[in-house]
Design a protein around this motif. Structure first.
Motif, mmCIF file in Angstrom:
data_model
loop_
_atom_site.group_PDB
_atom_site.id
_atom_site.type_symbol
_atom_site.label_atom_id
_atom_site.label_comp_id
_atom_site.label_asym_id
_atom_site.label_seq_id
_atom_site.Cartn_x
_atom_site.Cartn_y
_atom_site.Cartn_z
ATOM 1 N N SER A 265 0.820 -1.207 0.000
ATOM 2 C CA SER A 265 0.000 0.000 0.000
ATOM 3 C C SER A 265 0.856 1.260 0.000
ATOM 4 O O SER A 265 1.765 1.411 0.828
ATOM 5 N N ALA A 266 0.561 2.163 -0.895
ATOM 6 C CA ALA A 266 1.269 3.448 -0.946
ATOM 7 C C ALA A 266 1.010 4.245 0.323
ATOM 8 O O ALA A 266 1.883 4.996 0.801
ATOM 9 N N GLN A 267 -0.165 4.084 0.914
ATOM 10 C CA GLN A 267 -0.514 4.798 2.141
ATOM 11 C C GLN A 267 0.318 4.286 3.317
ATOM 12 O O GLN A 267 0.738 5.072 4.173
ATOM 13 N N VAL A 268 0.552 2.989 3.349
ATOM 14 C CA VAL A 268 1.387 2.419 4.412
ATOM 15 C C VAL A 268 2.825 2.902 4.249
ATOM 16 O O VAL A 268 3.489 3.267 5.225
ATOM 17 N N LYS A 269 3.316 2.916 3.019
ATOM 18 C CA LYS A 269 4.675 3.402 2.762
ATOM 19 C C LYS A 269 4.818 4.867 3.154
ATOM 20 O O LYS A 269 5.838 5.276 3.710
ATOM 21 N N ASP A 270 3.799 5.657 2.855
ATOM 22 C CA ASP A 270 3.826 7.078 3.203
ATOM 23 C C ASP A 270 3.840 7.268 4.714
ATOM 24 O O ASP A 270 4.591 8.091 5.247
ATOM 25 N N LEU A 271 3.012 6.496 5.400
ATOM 26 C CA LEU A 271 2.969 6.571 6.861
ATOM 27 C C LEU A 271 4.327 6.204 7.457
ATOM 28 O O LEU A 271 4.838 6.879 8.355
ATOM 29 N N ALA A 272 4.927 5.124 6.948
ATOM 30 C CA ALA A 272 6.228 4.680 7.446
ATOM 31 C C ALA A 272 7.290 5.755 7.240
ATOM 32 O O ALA A 272 8.136 5.987 8.116
ATOM 33 N N ALA A 273 7.234 6.425 6.098
ATOM 34 C CA ALA A 273 8.203 7.483 5.813
ATOM 35 C C ALA A 273 8.037 8.648 6.791
ATOM 36 O O ALA A 273 9.025 9.250 7.238
ATOM 37 N N ARG A 274 6.808 8.950 7.149
ATOM 38 C CA ARG A 274 6.558 10.038 8.104
ATOM 39 C C ARG A 274 7.030 9.670 9.506
ATOM 40 O O ARG A 274 7.512 10.534 10.254
ATOM 41 N N VAL A 275 6.878 8.404 9.851
ATOM 42 C CA VAL A 275 7.372 7.930 11.149
ATOM 43 C C VAL A 275 8.887 8.123 11.227
ATOM 44 O O VAL A 275 9.419 8.621 12.226
ATOM 45 N N GLU A 276 9.580 7.737 10.153
ATOM 46 C CA GLU A 276 11.036 7.895 10.116
ATOM 47 C C GLU A 276 11.440 9.366 10.196
ATOM 48 O O GLU A 276 12.363 9.736 10.935
ATOM 49 N N LYS A 277 10.747 10.202 9.450
ATOM 50 C CA LYS A 277 11.081 11.623 9.403
ATOM 51 C C LYS A 277 10.895 12.291 10.761
ATOM 52 O O LYS A 277 11.663 13.182 11.144
ATOM 53 N N ALA A 278 9.884 11.861 11.503
ATOM 54 C CA ALA A 278 9.598 12.475 12.798
ATOM 55 C C ALA A 278 10.479 11.930 13.918
ATOM 56 O O ALA A 278 10.984 12.687 14.756
ATOM 57 N N GLN A 279 10.672 10.624 13.942
ATOM 58 C CA GLN A 279 11.278 10.007 15.116
ATOM 59 C C GLN A 279 12.805 9.974 15.107
ATOM 60 O O GLN A 279 13.422 9.993 16.166
ATOM 61 N N ASP A 280 13.416 9.939 13.944
ATOM 62 C CA ASP A 280 14.883 9.944 13.905
ATOM 63 C C ASP A 280 15.465 11.213 14.523
ATOM 64 O O ASP A 280 16.376 11.133 15.360
ATOM 65 N N PRO A 281 14.956 12.407 14.169
ATOM 66 C CA PRO A 281 15.473 13.622 14.811
ATOM 67 C C PRO A 281 15.203 13.648 16.314
ATOM 68 O O PRO A 281 16.007 14.194 17.083
ATOM 69 N N GLU A 282 14.077 13.082 16.735
ATOM 70 C CA GLU A 282 13.765 13.068 18.168
ATOM 71 C C GLU A 282 14.755 12.191 18.936
ATOM 72 O O GLU A 282 15.121 12.517 20.073
#
Length: 229
Positions: free
Chosen positions: A90-107
């Motif tokens: 699912s493209a939506q699942v991939k998009d969600l996963a990418a947002r998780v990475e973008k948010a949590q790595d800097p944190e």
């Protein structure tokens, strides 16, 4: 004779006036210097003391526990999200996963910086492994946020869960990923809620607030993708 006495009296009065003026000037200078020095010194000392107190009391044990627990918690989320790029259908699942990475790595980087500045241990990558934590499994989602070294963190997946996710692909992966990430997010929200209530460090409680807001919204999004209300 009278003229001589008059001159003598005038000279004496003049001398007395000069002496009095000198005494008053000296007192005035000493008093002004003392007062100015005292006020400046007192204000400076007070500011320095307040600054030191503020720095020393900037965080508490809950802030340390939050950072030390959330770092491995985030790392596992990144591990899960990293699998989605190749395994999700699912493209939506991939998009969600990418947002998780973008948010949590800097944190993770931010929280690691806090711990270093506080002289506290920064969890290693191995600390994201559920097996390293006594009693750890995904059924601990009802537990309050605690120090990662003494009890399971809510929402963390165990080794068998991660193995199953790694082996899955396509629609099966999507369903498994969303189901696991919902539980993972719920755990993070629980830990962040504890930090908001008991933490002292402003930046940490602010991050906790952001985590609650963002991950609560993502939980709703994932439930929708699973066909749940």
């Amino acid at each position: 004779m009278r003229h001589t006495r008059t001159l003598t009296r005038r000279a004496a009065l003049a001398a007395a006036s000069v002496t009095a003026a000198l005494v008053l000037a000296a007192c005035g200078n000493d008093g002004g210097h003392s007062t100015g020095s005292g006020e400046a010194g007192g204000h400076g000392s007070s500011s320095s003391s307040a600054g030191a107190d503020a720095a020393a009391g900037a965080h508490n044990a809950q802030d340390v526990s939050f950072a030390q627990g959330m770092i491995p918690h985030h790392r596992q989320a990144l591990e899960m999200a990293g699998l989605a790029a190749e395994r999700a259908s699912s493209a939506q699942v991939k998009d969600l996963a990418a947002r998780v990475e973008k948010a949590q790595d800097p944190e993770i980087k931010t929280m690691s910086g806090w711990l270093k500045s506080w002289g506290e241990d920064v969890p290693t990558s191995s600390d994201s492994s559920a097996e390293s934590m006594p009693g750890m499994d995904h059924s601990t989602s009802g537990m309050p946020g605690m120090d990662h070294s003494t009890s399971g963190m809510p929402g963390m997946m165990d080794g068998s869960d991660m193995d199953e996710l790694e082996k899955a692909s396509g629609a099966d992966f999507d369903t498994m990923f969303l189901t696991m990430m919902i539980e993972h997010h719920k755990g993070a929200v629980e830990m962040a809620t504890t930090e908001k209530a008991k933490g002292k460090y402003g930046a940490a409680t602010s991050m906790a607030d952001d985590i609650v807001t963002a991950q609560t919204a993502e939980i709703a999004e994932m439930n929708k993708l699973l066909g749940k209300s």
